[in-house]
Design a protein around this motif. Structure first.
Motif, short mmCIF file in Angstrom:
data_model
loop_
_atom_site.label_atom_id
_atom_site.label_comp_id
_atom_site.label_asym_id
_atom_site.label_seq_id
_atom_site.Cartn_x
_atom_site.Cartn_y
_atom_site.Cartn_z
N ARG A 20 -15.78 22.01 21.14
CA ARG A 20 -16.67 22.15 19.98
C ARG A 20 -18.14 21.94 20.36
O ARG A 20 -19.01 22.68 19.91
N TYR A 21 -18.40 20.92 21.17
CA TYR A 21 -19.78 20.56 21.50
C TYR A 21 -20.26 21.14 22.83
O TYR A 21 -21.41 20.95 23.20
N SER A 22 -19.36 21.81 23.55
CA SER A 22 -19.68 22.39 24.87
C SER A 22 -20.25 21.35 25.83
O SER A 22 -21.26 21.59 26.51
N LEU A 23 -19.63 20.19 25.85
CA LEU A 23 -20.02 19.11 26.76
C LEU A 23 -18.83 18.78 27.64
O LEU A 23 -17.68 18.98 27.25
N SER A 24 -19.09 18.25 28.81
CA SER A 24 -18.01 17.91 29.74
C SER A 24 -17.37 16.56 29.38
O SER A 24 -17.96 15.75 28.67
N ARG A 25 -16.19 16.36 29.91
CA ARG A 25 -15.49 15.08 29.71
C ARG A 25 -16.32 13.93 30.28
O ARG A 25 -16.40 12.87 29.69
N SER A 26 -16.97 14.16 31.43
CA SER A 26 -17.76 13.09 32.04
C SER A 26 -18.96 12.73 31.16
O SER A 26 -19.38 11.58 31.13
N THR A 27 -19.50 13.70 30.43
CA THR A 27 -20.60 13.40 29.50
C THR A 27 -20.12 12.49 28.39
O THR A 27 -20.80 11.52 28.02
N PHE A 28 -18.94 12.78 27.86
CA PHE A 28 -18.36 11.91 26.82
C PHE A 28 -18.04 10.53 27.39
O PHE A 28 -18.25 9.52 26.72
N ASP A 29 -17.56 10.48 28.64
CA ASP A 29 -17.27 9.19 29.28
C ASP A 29 -18.54 8.37 29.43
O ASP A 29 -18.55 7.16 29.17
N ARG A 30 -19.63 9.00 29.86
CA ARG A 30 -20.91 8.28 30.01
C ARG A 30 -21.41 7.78 28.65
O ARG A 30 -21.91 6.65 28.54
N PHE A 47 -9.27 10.21 21.29
CA PHE A 47 -9.90 10.75 20.09
C PHE A 47 -11.33 10.22 20.00
O PHE A 47 -11.62 9.11 20.45
N VAL A 48 -12.22 11.01 19.40
CA VAL A 48 -13.60 10.60 19.19
C VAL A 48 -13.98 10.93 17.75
O VAL A 48 -13.41 11.82 17.13
N ASP A 49 -14.95 10.19 17.24
CA ASP A 49 -15.43 10.36 15.88
C ASP A 49 -16.59 11.36 15.87
O ASP A 49 -17.61 11.15 16.53
N THR A 50 -16.43 12.46 15.15
CA THR A 50 -17.47 13.49 15.12
C THR A 50 -18.76 12.98 14.51
O THR A 50 -19.84 13.43 14.89
N HIS A 51 -18.68 12.01 13.61
CA HIS A 51 -19.90 11.44 13.02
C HIS A 51 -20.71 10.72 14.09
O HIS A 51 -21.93 10.82 14.14
N GLN A 52 -20.01 9.98 14.97
CA GLN A 52 -20.69 9.29 16.07
C GLN A 52 -21.29 10.28 17.06
O GLN A 52 -22.40 10.08 17.55
N ILE A 53 -20.56 11.34 17.35
CA ILE A 53 -21.07 12.35 18.29
C ILE A 53 -22.33 13.01 17.73
O ILE A 53 -23.33 13.17 18.44
N ASP A 54 -22.29 13.39 16.46
CA ASP A 54 -23.45 14.02 15.83
C ASP A 54 -24.66 13.08 15.87
O ASP A 54 -25.77 13.51 16.19
#
Length: 64
Positions: A20-30, A47-54
């Motif tokens: 959805r966000y076109s980001l890598s797994r390592s970006t989410f890990d960081r 799982f991740v919270d889309t509100h937190q990502i936004d």
């Protein structure tokens, strides 16, 4: 219980967030290691919270 009402979670699988966000797994890990987002695990699925990502993308995260 009131915390759940005032702060609802919109959880999606991490693999779906990557697409959805076109980001890598390592970006989410960081981001998770920095405290900007929280990864929730259930078994082997993350799982991740889309509100937190936004908020993180917009620079509104509450990281320390």
């Amino acid at each position: 219980m009131a915390d759940q009402i005032t702060n609802p979670k919109n959880l999606i699988r991490l693999k779906d967030a990557i697409e959805r966000y076109s980001l890598s797994r390592s970006t989410f890990d960081r981001a998770a290691n920095a405290g900007a987002i929280t990864k929730h695990t259930l078994g082997r699925a993350a799982f991740v919270d889309t509100h937190q990502i936004d908020a993180w993308i917009l620079g509104e995260s509450q990281s320390n």
